[in-house]
Scaffold this motif. Structure first.
Motif, PDB file in Angstrom:
ATOM      1  N   GLY A 158     -64.489 -80.431  32.129  1.00  0.00           N
ATOM      2  CA  GLY A 158     -64.672 -79.133  32.747  1.00  0.00           C
ATOM      3  C   GLY A 158     -65.696 -78.301  32.017  1.00  0.00           C
ATOM      4  N   ASP A 159     -65.288 -77.154  31.499  1.00  0.00           N
ATOM      5  CA  ASP A 159     -66.203 -76.316  30.732  1.00  0.00           C
ATOM      6  C   ASP A 159     -66.704 -77.082  29.514  1.00  0.00           C
ATOM      7  N   PRO A 160     -67.933 -76.795  29.085  1.00  0.00           N
ATOM      8  CA  PRO A 160     -68.501 -77.530  27.944  1.00  0.00           C
ATOM      9  C   PRO A 160     -67.627 -77.409  26.699  1.00  0.00           C
ATOM     10  N   GLY A 161     -67.537 -78.477  25.955  1.00  0.00           N
ATOM     11  CA  GLY A 161     -66.753 -78.503  24.733  1.00  0.00           C
ATOM     12  C   GLY A 161     -66.332 -79.919  24.408  1.00  0.00           C
ATOM     13  N   LEU A 162     -65.653 -80.068  23.269  1.00  0.00           N
ATOM     14  CA  LEU A 162     -65.161 -81.368  22.840  1.00  0.00           C
ATOM     15  C   LEU A 162     -63.645 -81.421  22.991  1.00  0.00           C
ATOM     16  N   CYS A 163     -63.149 -82.494  23.558  1.00  0.00           N
ATOM     17  CA  CYS A 163     -61.718 -82.672  23.769  1.00  0.00           C
ATOM     18  C   CYS A 163     -61.237 -83.883  22.980  1.00  0.00           C
ATOM     19  N   ARG A 164     -59.911 -83.976  22.806  1.00  0.00           N
ATOM     20  CA  ARG A 164     -59.285 -85.101  22.128  1.00  0.00           C
ATOM     21  C   ARG A 164     -58.272 -85.747  23.071  1.00  0.00           C
ATOM     22  N   HIS A 165     -58.081 -87.038  22.909  1.00  0.00           N
ATOM     23  CA  HIS A 165     -57.146 -87.762  23.764  1.00  0.00           C
ATOM     24  C   HIS A 165     -55.692 -87.502  23.385  1.00  0.00           C
ATOM     25  N   GLY A 166     -55.456 -86.994  22.188  1.00  0.00           N
ATOM     26  CA  GLY A 166     -54.096 -86.704  21.769  1.00  0.00           C
ATOM     27  C   GLY A 166     -54.072 -85.770  20.587  1.00  0.00           C
ATOM     28  N   ARG A 167     -53.036 -84.943  20.509  1.00  0.00           N
ATOM     29  CA  ARG A 167     -52.879 -84.041  19.372  1.00  0.00           C
ATOM     30  C   ARG A 167     -51.410 -83.663  19.219  1.00  0.00           C
ATOM     31  N   VAL A 168     -51.053 -83.288  17.992  1.00  0.00           N
ATOM     32  CA  VAL A 168     -49.714 -82.815  17.678  1.00  0.00           C
ATOM     33  C   VAL A 168     -49.861 -81.534  16.870  1.00  0.00           C
ATOM     34  N   ASP A 169     -49.141 -80.478  17.273  1.00  0.00           N
ATOM     35  CA  ASP A 169     -49.184 -79.192  16.583  1.00  0.00           C
ATOM     36  C   ASP A 169     -47.799 -78.828  16.076  1.00  0.00           C
ATOM     37  N   SER A 170     -47.747 -78.151  14.936  1.00  0.00           N
ATOM     38  CA  SER A 170     -46.483 -77.709  14.351  1.00  0.00           C
ATOM     39  C   SER A 170     -46.513 -76.198  14.175  1.00  0.00           C
ATOM     40  N   LEU A 171     -45.516 -75.512  14.729  1.00  0.00           N
ATOM     41  CA  LEU A 171     -45.473 -74.055  14.697  1.00  0.00           C
ATOM     42  C   LEU A 171     -44.089 -73.585  14.287  1.00  0.00           C
ATOM     43  N   THR A 172     -44.023 -72.406  13.657  1.00  0.00           N
ATOM     44  CA  THR A 172     -42.752 -71.826  13.236  1.00  0.00           C
ATOM     45  C   THR A 172     -42.391 -70.642  14.126  1.00  0.00           C
ATOM     46  N   VAL A 173     -41.160 -70.612  14.604  1.00  0.00           N
ATOM     47  CA  VAL A 173     -40.701 -69.534  15.470  1.00  0.00           C
ATOM     48  C   VAL A 173     -40.161 -68.399  14.600  1.00  0.00           C
ATOM     49  N   THR A 174     -40.868 -67.267  14.566  1.00  0.00           N
ATOM     50  CA  THR A 174     -40.433 -66.157  13.723  1.00  0.00           C
ATOM     51  C   THR A 174     -40.306 -64.846  14.489  1.00  0.00           C
ATOM     52  N   SER A 204     -62.071 -70.961  27.312  1.00  0.00           N
ATOM     53  CA  SER A 204     -62.706 -71.883  28.256  1.00  0.00           C
ATOM     54  C   SER A 204     -61.639 -72.738  28.950  1.00  0.00           C
ATOM     55  N   ARG A 205     -62.058 -73.391  30.031  1.00  0.00           N
ATOM     56  CA  ARG A 205     -61.144 -74.248  30.787  1.00  0.00           C
ATOM     57  C   ARG A 205     -61.697 -75.677  30.772  1.00  0.00           C
ATOM     58  N   PRO A 206     -61.379 -76.421  29.724  1.00  0.00           N
ATOM     59  CA  PRO A 206     -61.967 -77.760  29.566  1.00  0.00           C
ATOM     60  C   PRO A 206     -61.583 -78.741  30.663  1.00  0.00           C
ATOM     61  N   PHE A 207     -60.485 -78.480  31.382  1.00  0.00           N
ATOM     62  CA  PHE A 207     -60.055 -79.367  32.467  1.00  0.00           C
ATOM     63  C   PHE A 207     -59.950 -78.596  33.791  1.00  0.00           C
ATOM     64  N   ARG A 208     -60.535 -77.419  33.838  1.00  0.00           N
ATOM     65  CA  ARG A 208     -60.503 -76.557  35.024  1.00  0.00           C
ATOM     66  C   ARG A 208     -59.079 -76.178  35.436  1.00  0.00           C
ATOM     67  N   GLY A 209     -58.220 -76.068  34.442  1.00  0.00           N
ATOM     68  CA  GLY A 209     -56.866 -75.590  34.687  1.00  0.00           C
ATOM     69  C   GLY A 209     -55.892 -76.665  35.131  1.00  0.00           C
ATOM     70  N   ILE A 210     -54.593 -76.291  35.183  1.00  0.00           N
ATOM     71  CA  ILE A 210     -53.513 -77.190  35.603  1.00  0.00           C
ATOM     72  C   ILE A 210     -53.207 -76.917  37.067  1.00  0.00           C
ATOM     73  N   THR A 211     -53.226 -77.963  37.880  1.00  0.00           N
ATOM     74  CA  THR A 211     -52.963 -77.806  39.314  1.00  0.00           C
ATOM     75  C   THR A 211     -51.498 -78.040  39.676  1.00  0.00           C
ATOM     76  N   SER A 212     -50.799 -78.849  38.893  1.00  0.00           N
ATOM     77  CA  SER A 212     -49.373 -79.092  39.149  1.00  0.00           C
ATOM     78  C   SER A 212     -48.735 -79.720  37.925  1.00  0.00           C
ATOM     79  N   HIS A 213     -47.408 -79.686  37.888  1.00  0.00           N
ATOM     80  CA  HIS A 213     -46.704 -80.348  36.791  1.00  0.00           C
ATOM     81  C   HIS A 213     -45.377 -80.900  37.284  1.00  0.00           C
TER      82      HIS A 213
END
Length: 305
Positions: A158-174, A204-213
């Motif tokens: 979609g919009d210009p940029g670099l994407c990855r095929h997979g990622r894992v993020d870790s966040l703390t709920v505070t 930016s919208r690297p995949f032009r948004g989510i159409t369904s889930h």
């Protein structure tokens, strides 16, 4: 020129018997019992800017004892071999930084697995992640929440940029009092999907948004010996193959024991890792210091809007 200590666990200036997380700029509310013998607290201000007379006295006495011990040790080393150049050039301990609103640079000892290439250590949340084949510790990533990613990037469809095929993020709920892993996972999955396939950090919208889930999996799961809950979506995007996203919530075993949310995102394309890696990584999460402990530092998030 002043120096800022790096993020890490340090002696709490307001209560030196525990350790507190310094995020590189300010003290957070995360505290834990020390996992190793604590080093002396030197020139460390209190979190609210006011000093504690008793803490200062203890720190001064401890510093004096350490100084005397260092002098005696140096004298013994020199007496053993006066011609030993390495003994004569013994490097002194690192001095406290000139900055006065942060901790002295004496964090607790790192986890034994911190240098293990097969794991990634999330020190703040007290957990480690296995580095599976096809995954790597992120390097030069601008998103500090990321703890694992596929090593190669590709041009976003979609919009210009670099994407990855997979990622894992870790966040703390505070930013919420919610303690239910199920409620947190269900409330986070929409944000997880949007951050992976909707909008990136700069809007930016690297995949032009989510159409369904579609919800493809949800339920309770044990994570590092603690009860957790996961929600997984299959998403379709405006362009590109779409993918899978997952929000996994569970309680941390260290610090303030705030809940942790781990977000997964894996493309549906042929070059992406297998979907089963989500379950394999989840099963491989361990508590730091455990016998199977294994590794980026997560950041804080609030409840979903």
């Amino acid at each position: 020129m002043s120096m800022t200590p790096p993020p890490g666990w340090y002696r709490d200036p307001s209560y030196p018997l525990v350790e507190r997380w310094w995020d590189g700029t300010a003290w957070t509310d995360h505290r834990r019992q020390p996992e190793a013998p604590q080093q002396p607290l030197i020139q460390t201000p209190s979190a609210d800017g006011s000093g504690s007379g008793r803490a200062k006295a203890v720190a001064l006495v401890t510093a004096a004892v350490v100084l005397v011990a260092a002098i005696v040790t140096g004298a013994v080393l020199l007496s053993q071999d006066g011609d030993d150049e390495s003994a004569a050039r013994t490097t002194p301990a690192t001095a406290s930084p000139g900055r006065t609103d942060g901790p002295s640079p004496s964090p607790s000892a790192p986890s034994p697995s911190a240098g293990d290439p097969s794991v990634v250590v999330d020190e703040l949340n007290g957990i480690t992640f296995p580095v599976l084949d096809g995954w790597a510790k992120p390097q030069y990533a601008t998103d500090h929440d990321m703890v694992l990613s596929t090593p190669r990037t590709y041009d976003c469809p979609g919009d210009p940029g670099l994407c990855r095929h997979g990622r894992v993020d870790s966040l703390t709920v505070t930013a919420t009092d919610e303690t239910s892993p199920k409620a947190l996972a269900e409330g986070d999955i929409e944000d997880a999907a949007d951050s992976a396939y909707g909008h990136d950090l700069v809007g930016s919208r690297p995949f032009r948004g989510i159409t369904s889930h579609q919800v493809v999996k949800s339920g309770s799961v044990a994570v590092a010996g603690r009860a957790g809950y996961l929600v997984r979506w299959k998403v379709r995007t405006g362009v590109g193959p779409g993918g899978w996203v997952e929000s996994l919530a569970f309680q941390s075993s260290v610090g303030s024991q705030s809940l942790v949310i781990v977000r997964f995102a894996i493309d549906a394309g042929a070059d992406a890792p297998p979907l089963s890696d989500m379950d394999r990584i989840t099963a491989g999460i361990r508590s730091v210091g455990g016998k199977d402990a294994g590794g980026g530092v997560g950041s804080s998030i609030g409840p979903s809007e």
